[in-house]
Each structure stands twice: as C-alpha cells, then as structure tokens.
Design a protein around this motif. Structure first.
Motif, PDB file in Angstrom:
ATOM      1  N   ILE A 191       0.848  -1.190   0.000  1.00  0.00           N
ATOM      2  CA  ILE A 191       0.000   0.000   0.000  1.00  0.00           C
ATOM      3  C   ILE A 191       0.881   1.237   0.000  1.00  0.00           C
ATOM      4  O   ILE A 191       1.860   1.317   0.737  1.00  0.00           O
ATOM      5  N   GLY A 192       0.520   2.178  -0.827  1.00  0.00           N
ATOM      6  CA  GLY A 192       1.269   3.426  -0.816  1.00  0.00           C
ATOM      7  C   GLY A 192       2.381   3.458  -1.841  1.00  0.00           C
ATOM      8  O   GLY A 192       2.875   4.516  -2.172  1.00  0.00           O
ATOM      9  N   GLN A 193       2.762   2.312  -2.364  1.00  0.00           N
ATOM     10  CA  GLN A 193       3.775   2.344  -3.406  1.00  0.00           C
ATOM     11  C   GLN A 193       3.122   2.813  -4.694  1.00  0.00           C
ATOM     12  O   GLN A 193       1.949   2.581  -4.923  1.00  0.00           O
ATOM     13  N   SER A 194       3.881   3.442  -5.531  1.00  0.00           N
ATOM     14  CA  SER A 194       3.248   4.025  -6.710  1.00  0.00           C
ATOM     15  C   SER A 194       3.755   3.396  -7.994  1.00  0.00           C
ATOM     16  O   SER A 194       3.805   4.012  -9.023  1.00  0.00           O
ATOM     17  N   GLU A 195       4.182   2.152  -7.887  1.00  0.00           N
ATOM     18  CA  GLU A 195       4.686   1.519  -9.097  1.00  0.00           C
ATOM     19  C   GLU A 195       3.959   0.218  -9.370  1.00  0.00           C
ATOM     20  O   GLU A 195       3.567  -0.489  -8.456  1.00  0.00           O
ATOM     21  N   ILE A 196       3.745  -0.070 -10.610  1.00  0.00           N
ATOM     22  CA  ILE A 196       3.226  -1.367 -11.005  1.00  0.00           C
ATOM     23  C   ILE A 196       4.292  -1.991 -11.877  1.00  0.00           C
ATOM     24  O   ILE A 196       4.656  -1.439 -12.902  1.00  0.00           O
ATOM     25  N   GLY A 197       4.792  -3.118 -11.474  1.00  0.00           N
ATOM     26  CA  GLY A 197       5.765  -3.824 -12.303  1.00  0.00           C
ATOM     27  C   GLY A 197       6.951  -2.950 -12.648  1.00  0.00           C
ATOM     28  O   GLY A 197       7.468  -3.006 -13.761  1.00  0.00           O
ATOM     29  N   GLY A 198       7.379  -2.108 -11.699  1.00  0.00           N
ATOM     30  CA  GLY A 198       8.548  -1.282 -11.932  1.00  0.00           C
ATOM     31  C   GLY A 198       8.273  -0.069 -12.804  1.00  0.00           C
ATOM     32  O   GLY A 198       9.164   0.687 -13.140  1.00  0.00           O
ATOM     33  N   GLN A 199       7.005   0.122 -13.180  1.00  0.00           N
ATOM     34  CA  GLN A 199       6.696   1.287 -14.014  1.00  0.00           C
ATOM     35  C   GLN A 199       5.750   2.187 -13.238  1.00  0.00           C
ATOM     36  O   GLN A 199       4.996   1.726 -12.389  1.00  0.00           O
ATOM     37  N   SER A 200       5.754   3.472 -13.528  1.00  0.00           N
ATOM     38  CA  SER A 200       4.951   4.366 -12.706  1.00  0.00           C
ATOM     39  C   SER A 200       3.470   4.047 -12.888  1.00  0.00           C
ATOM     40  O   SER A 200       3.023   3.653 -13.954  1.00  0.00           O
ATOM     41  N   ALA A 201       2.734   4.198 -11.768  1.00  0.00           N
ATOM     42  CA  ALA A 201       1.328   3.815 -11.771  1.00  0.00           C
ATOM     43  C   ALA A 201       0.493   4.780 -12.593  1.00  0.00           C
ATOM     44  O   ALA A 201       0.952   5.812 -13.042  1.00  0.00           O
ATOM     45  N   GLY A 202      -0.768   4.461 -12.707  1.00  0.00           N
ATOM     46  CA  GLY A 202      -1.675   5.264 -13.518  1.00  0.00           C
ATOM     47  C   GLY A 202      -2.471   4.318 -14.364  1.00  0.00           C
ATOM     48  O   GLY A 202      -2.064   3.181 -14.593  1.00  0.00           O
ATOM     49  N   GLY A 203      -3.651   4.747 -14.790  1.00  0.00           N
ATOM     50  CA  GLY A 203      -4.489   3.852 -15.571  1.00  0.00           C
ATOM     51  C   GLY A 203      -5.012   2.729 -14.708  1.00  0.00           C
ATOM     52  O   GLY A 203      -5.187   2.882 -13.496  1.00  0.00           O
ATOM     53  N   CYS A 204      -5.257   1.624 -15.354  1.00  0.00           N
ATOM     54  CA  CYS A 204      -5.893   0.504 -14.651  1.00  0.00           C
ATOM     55  C   CYS A 204      -5.116  -0.784 -14.855  1.00  0.00           C
ATOM     56  O   CYS A 204      -4.713  -1.104 -15.976  1.00  0.00           O
ATOM     57  N   LEU A 205      -4.984  -1.530 -13.765  1.00  0.00           N
ATOM     58  CA  LEU A 205      -4.226  -2.781 -13.806  1.00  0.00           C
ATOM     59  C   LEU A 205      -5.152  -3.960 -14.093  1.00  0.00           C
ATOM     60  O   LEU A 205      -6.175  -4.135 -13.423  1.00  0.00           O
ATOM     61  N   MET A 206      -4.766  -4.758 -15.071  1.00  0.00           N
ATOM     62  CA  MET A 206      -5.471  -6.004 -15.362  1.00  0.00           C
ATOM     63  C   MET A 206      -4.518  -7.155 -15.058  1.00  0.00           C
ATOM     64  O   MET A 206      -3.329  -7.078 -15.357  1.00  0.00           O
ATOM     65  N   ILE A 207      -5.057  -8.206 -14.423  1.00  0.00           N
ATOM     66  CA  ILE A 207      -4.270  -9.427 -14.216  1.00  0.00           C
ATOM     67  C   ILE A 207      -4.858 -10.513 -15.108  1.00  0.00           C
ATOM     68  O   ILE A 207      -6.076 -10.719 -15.131  1.00  0.00           O
ATOM     69  N   THR A 208      -3.986 -11.196 -15.831  1.00  0.00           N
ATOM     70  CA  THR A 208      -4.432 -12.364 -16.594  1.00  0.00           C
ATOM     71  C   THR A 208      -3.614 -13.564 -16.126  1.00  0.00           C
ATOM     72  O   THR A 208      -2.451 -13.419 -15.727  1.00  0.00           O
ATOM     73  N   GLY A 209      -4.218 -14.727 -16.161  1.00  0.00           N
ATOM     74  CA  GLY A 209      -3.511 -15.941 -15.747  1.00  0.00           C
ATOM     75  C   GLY A 209      -3.893 -17.095 -16.650  1.00  0.00           C
ATOM     76  O   GLY A 209      -5.035 -17.177 -17.123  1.00  0.00           O
ATOM     77  N   PHE A 210      -2.937 -17.975 -16.893  1.00  0.00           N
ATOM     78  CA  PHE A 210      -3.158 -19.106 -17.805  1.00  0.00           C
ATOM     79  C   PHE A 210      -2.702 -20.369 -17.102  1.00  0.00           C
ATOM     80  O   PHE A 210      -1.583 -20.430 -16.595  1.00  0.00           O
ATOM     81  N   GLU A 211      -3.554 -21.389 -17.067  1.00  0.00           N
ATOM     82  CA  GLU A 211      -3.200 -22.654 -16.419  1.00  0.00           C
ATOM     83  C   GLU A 211      -3.559 -23.794 -17.347  1.00  0.00           C
ATOM     84  O   GLU A 211      -4.601 -23.764 -18.005  1.00  0.00           O
TER      85      GLU A 211
END
Ligand SMILES: Cc1cc2nc3c(=O)[nH]c(=O)nc-3n(C[C@H](O)[C@H](O)[C@H](O)COP(=O)(O)OP(=O)(O)OC[C@H]3O[C@@H](n4cnc5c(N)ncnc54)[C@H](O)[C@@H]3O)c2cc1C
Length: 535
Positions: A334-354
C-alpha cells in the motif's frame, strides 16, 4: 451432551477476525503511515470476551439427540458456540468485537454421515428446533444468522465430520466430495489423484464444498474452470421431507434441472451431504501477468472482446483507477506508486493461464495479440506473481484496519455489458454519498462472461462512533442503486438475510411464491435456516 470444549481444534478461525489466528498482524509500517495520513488512527481493540448466552433449549431434548449422534457430537460449551455464531462479514466481525453474541446457537451438533443428518432433521422437526447448516463459516450475507423466535431452540449443524473424498471417476473426470471438506482439504485429496477442482475464492482457505454449492460461489479462476455451480454434476441432499439424489447424466431433458434448485439454496431447502463435481487434470504450467489500460472503460472493453471471442484466460480481473492506485490493496505494498517497476496510472489487469504447456502458450499468445491490438500495455509477469502471492491476504488486512478505526467492507453485483457504466457510476456514487467526504471506494471486475461481468467494490472510511450503522446505511444505499440499475443483488455472495429485502425486486412476486412453495414442500415446518433466503 458434553460441556468440554473441542473448539481449540486445529484449523478454527478466530471468532472475531478472519482466518488463521496466528496470522493476525498489526498494520505494516508503510500502510500505517498512509492510513494515519488519510483517515487518522483511532485504536479500537475488540472488547474482552463476553460470555455466550446460556443455551435456551431443554437439555432433555438435546440428550435425545446425543443418544443418536454420541454425546461428544452435541456440544454446548461457550467456545464452540462462539465459533458458530454468524459468519465473516464486517458487520459480523463488528458485532463479535462489540461482544454481541445474541445469535449464538444453543448447541453445535456434528453428524458423521448422511443418515445422521437425516436423523438430526427428524429430531428438529419433532421438537421444532431451528437448524443452521454450517460449512466453513465464511458467509458474508447473514446466512448463518437464522431467526429463532417461535422455535424451541436453534442448533448449528456443523458438517465438519463429513470430509471424505467418496469417489473419483477418472474416465468421466468427476469426483464426489463430502460437504465439510474445506477448499485446501478438497484440493489435497484431488491432487493425490492428479486432479484439481480449480475453485479458488478469496475465502478458499476456510470455505467448504457444501458452502460453495449452497451459495453458488465463484472463484478467482472461474473464467477458466467455471463457477462452482457450473462444476456440479450431482448432489445428495437431506431434507425434512426425505432424501433427494440428483445427477444421473452430464445433461438431461428430464424436466427443469432440479440441481439448480439446491445450488444457492443456502440451507433453506435441505442439507447438502455429497457433491459430485467435474474435475480437471492438475495444470502442468501456470503463468500470470499484468496489463495496463488507459482507463477502466478501455480495460472492460478489452475483457468483453476476449470473452466474446471465446479467448478468456483462466484468471482475468481489472482494477479501476482508484484500486489500481493502491495496487490491489496488498498490505506490504500500500502506498507504493509503481506497477511492475513502471509508474502507476491507468488501470491494472491481471491475466492468468493454467494448463498443459502447449495450450497455455497458444492461449497466452492469442490473448496477447488481442490485448496489444486494443492498446493494452504488457507489464510482464511481476504484477501477476505479486497478485498470486497476496491473493488471500486482503481479509487479514481488513482486521488490521478495523483495529485502527477504519471501516472496511466489500460488496458485489453483476450486469450485462451494456449496463456496466451505469451500474458502476450508480453504486459508486451511492457509496460515496452515504459514507461522506474522504471515503475510499475501489472497484474491480472480478468475473467475466460473454454477456456481462461482475463488479466487486471495496470501501474504506474512518469508522464512525457506530460503524455498524455507518456500513448498514451505505450498504442499503448501494443495494438500492444496484436494484435501480436493474443489476443483480448478488453475483456470488448469495442472499442470506442481508440481501433478502432486495430479492423480491429481482425475482418478482411469482418468483418469491415459487421459492416459498419449494420451501413449504421440502421443509413444511420451516426448521431449516428460518429467515434465510426466502422472503
Ligand atoms: C474474506 C472472504 C472472501 C470471500 N471471497 C469469496 C469469493 O471469492 N467468492 C465467493 O463466491 N464467495 C466469497 N466469500 C463468501 C463465502 O466464502 C462463500 O459464500 C462460501 O461459498 C461460503 O462457504 P462456507 O463453507 O464458508 O459456508 P458457510 O458460511 O458455512 O455457509 C454459507 C451458507 O450456506 C449454508 N450451508 C453451508 N453448508 C451447507 C450444506 N452442506 N448444505 C446446505 N447448506 C449449507 C449455510 O447455512 C449458510 O446459509 C468470501 C467471504 C469472505 C469472508
């Protein structure tokens, strides 16, 4: 009847917190600083334990049941009854924290077989005792808080002893499970056969097979494996009117599908004593990754494209801008402003394949092509791995936030794609208006279909002097907004007692009278979960 307590047995949750008591933790420092800045800190420890009201049932009546089940399976001690009082919604936790144990059962009874369950029901009818089936106790809609007025007592029918894998059919790829198996227990038994059910709700660690069926649960991988009701091919149910056994073929045209009558019946029509489910081979490969979208609308449109092209991954979820900003509410981040080492913003989608490696590669490549073509930005596997690591943590964070005076709760709904923006805006503004300035309202799309999707809202606000009323008012406003938008009052949490006031608007007067007629036929004296589900 015994007065000694087996409640400390392994695997019980804390009565007024989520999950493993050993994992109860103070807020991590990063989160604490942020919470102090946003809401202020207002330490609110739970009250010291208040005694459970004495059992209000004639002991002679209980002794009769003890003669059938064995005295060690008819329990009236405080600790066991406390642990079978209500479920794990925020209102449930707030009531426990405030020492309100008025819904405690008079006794907890533990049948060891289908026949035992039938015997408990016959006993309950004979003495007019209310019976509340109890699986994992993770209910969040008041489905374990049955009405007790007019009854000679109320017992919790705990399915904890029904934990066997009854049958595996490797040819048909089905397995028959007893209802008391919790998610990890069922998966461990199936894994020994090289199989998986693939049902992973956030409550997976504690929720049971019977509970999944009784509430029509949906899990984090349901895009790939299917919702729980789609996995069920057969059911055995004990009712006061007799036994029902369903599921003679994978599909049939033998009238309406009666399995659907018991799926989602929340213990009001019968006690599910065995569930036959479709199973899959354990996946050889699992890959999860992140995508960034400029906006929630863009990400949702991409999900719709995938669903309608028949290209859904096993896991797919999309956080709105607010939820993305706090990075899926993972406590340590919480409070970190990075997603995957890139600056946050927009919307995060998670996809997974099994699945098998070839199938995983092929589907991943096809999904990547579609998402890239629609303007999604790949964030690689780090956000996916991070989501997997924290996927069962949020309920522990809720307790830590309640401890410092922050009200946190979730609610969910679903609608068709064409109604999505109206529903999202309507619920959001209802919650913001009710909770007032400074309320945090976060949302993600948690389940996706060709025709629509579900919305899962999380709210946080500084707790008022009476946080229970604060939330109940906000929840009522959100439920009104959901009904006004023509959406469903629940996509996967079920009706219980909390959603019942809005059910009639969803299914209509005739729908209500059908539910009442089924209840009257299967449970003529109304002992099963009185006041739950049926308006
Ligand atoms: C932190 C948290 C996260 C959650 N995440 C999800 C999620 O991701 N997806 C989701 O779908 N739900 C979720 N839920 C809701 C809840 O976990 C589900 O409704 C779950 O299916 C309930 O299973 P259970 O075994 O705990 O049932 P219980 O809570 O014990 O019972 C639920 C209802 O079913 C009845 N019942 C239980 N067992 C039987 C039976 N054998 N026969 C007849 N009736 C029975 C009970 O009387 C009650 O009315 C979550 C809840 C919490 C607290």
């Amino acid at each position: 009847m015994t007065l000694t307590s087996p409640a400390a047995e392994q695997g019980e949750m804390h009565p007024s917190r989520w999950g493993d008591p050993a994992r109860a933790a103070a807020l991590p420092d990063t989160a604490r600083g942020l919470i102090e800045m946003v809401f202020g800190l207002d330490e609110r420890p739970a009250l010291a334990e208040v005694s459970v009201p004495p059992p209000a049932i004639d002991t002679k009546v209980l002794d009769e049941l003890a003669a059938t089940l064995g005295a060690e399976h008819v329990l009236t001690d405080d600790a066991t009854r406390r642990l079978r009082t209500r479920g794990k919604s925020t209102p449930d936790l707030l009531r426990q924290r405030a020492g309100d144990l008025t819904d405690a059962p008079d006794a907890v009874v533990r049948p060891g077989s289908h026949d035992d369950v039938m015997a408990v029901l016959a006993w309950a009818v004979a003495h007019h005792v209310a019976v509340v089936p109890f699986g994992g106790g993770t209910c969040v809609t008041g489905g374990l808080a049955a009405r007790r007025d007019g009854f000679a007592g109320l017992v919790s029918l705990d399915l904890v002893r029904l934990k066997r894998l009854l049958d595996v059919d490797h040819t048909s790829m089905t397995a028959t499970l007893e209802p008391g198996l919790r998610g990890p227990e069922a998966e461990a038994l199936l894994a020994a056969e090289g199989l998986t059910l693939g049902h992973f709700p956030q409550s997976f660690e504690y929720a049971s097979i019977g509970g999944f069926a009784a509430t029509r649960s949906s899990g984090q991988s349901s895009a790939g494996y299917g919702r729980f009701d789609a996995l069920v091919v057969g059911l055995r149910v004990a009712t006061p009117s007799g036994e029902v056994s369903l599921g003679s073929a994978p599909a049939n045209a033998a009238g309406p599908d009666l399995r659907q009558l018991f799926l989602g019946s929340e213990g009001a029509f019968g006690v599910i004593t065995a569930v036959t489910v479709r199973v899959r081979r354990l996946p050889a490969e699992k890959v999860y990754e992140g995508w960034r979208w400029p906006s929630f609308v863009d990400g949702a449109a991409a999900m719709r494209t995938l669903a309608q092209a028949g290209l859904l991954p096993t896991v797919i979820r999309l956080s709105d801008e607010a939820e993305t900003a706090i990075n899926l509410a993972r406590p340590e981040e919480i409070g970190q402003s990075e997603i995957g080492g890139q600056s946050a913003g927009g919307c995060l989608m998670i996809t997974g394949f099994e699945g098998e490696p070839d199938a995983v590669s092929a589907r991943r490549a096809a999904v990547t092509a579609v998402l890239s073509g629609l303007g999604g930005q790949s964030l690689g596997e780090e956000p996916g791995a991070s989501w997997v690591k924290g996927r069962f943590d949020a309920p522990y964070l809720r307790d830590s936030l309640l401890d410092v005076g922050v009200l946190v709760e979730t609610l969910e709904t679903a609608t068709f794609w064409s109604g999505l923006e109206t529903l999202y805006a309507g619920v959001r503004s209802a919650l913001e208006a009710s909770l007032g300035d400074g309320a945090m309202v976060l949302c993600h799309i948690s389940h996706v279909y060709e025709t629509g999707c579900s919305l899962y809202f999380t709210v946080a606000q500084k707790a008022a002097a009476d946080p229970l009323s604060q939330w109940l008012d906000a929840k009522a406003a959100a439920c009104d907004a959901i009904t006004e938008a023509g959406a469903t009052i629940t996509h996967h949490h079920a009706v219980g007692t909390d959603h019942k006031p809005w059910l009639s608007a969803e299914i209509g007067d005739v729908g209500v009278s059908v539910l009442r007629a089924v209840k009257a036929d299967l449970d003529p004296t109304g002992v099963l979960n009185p006041g739950v589900l049926v308006p």
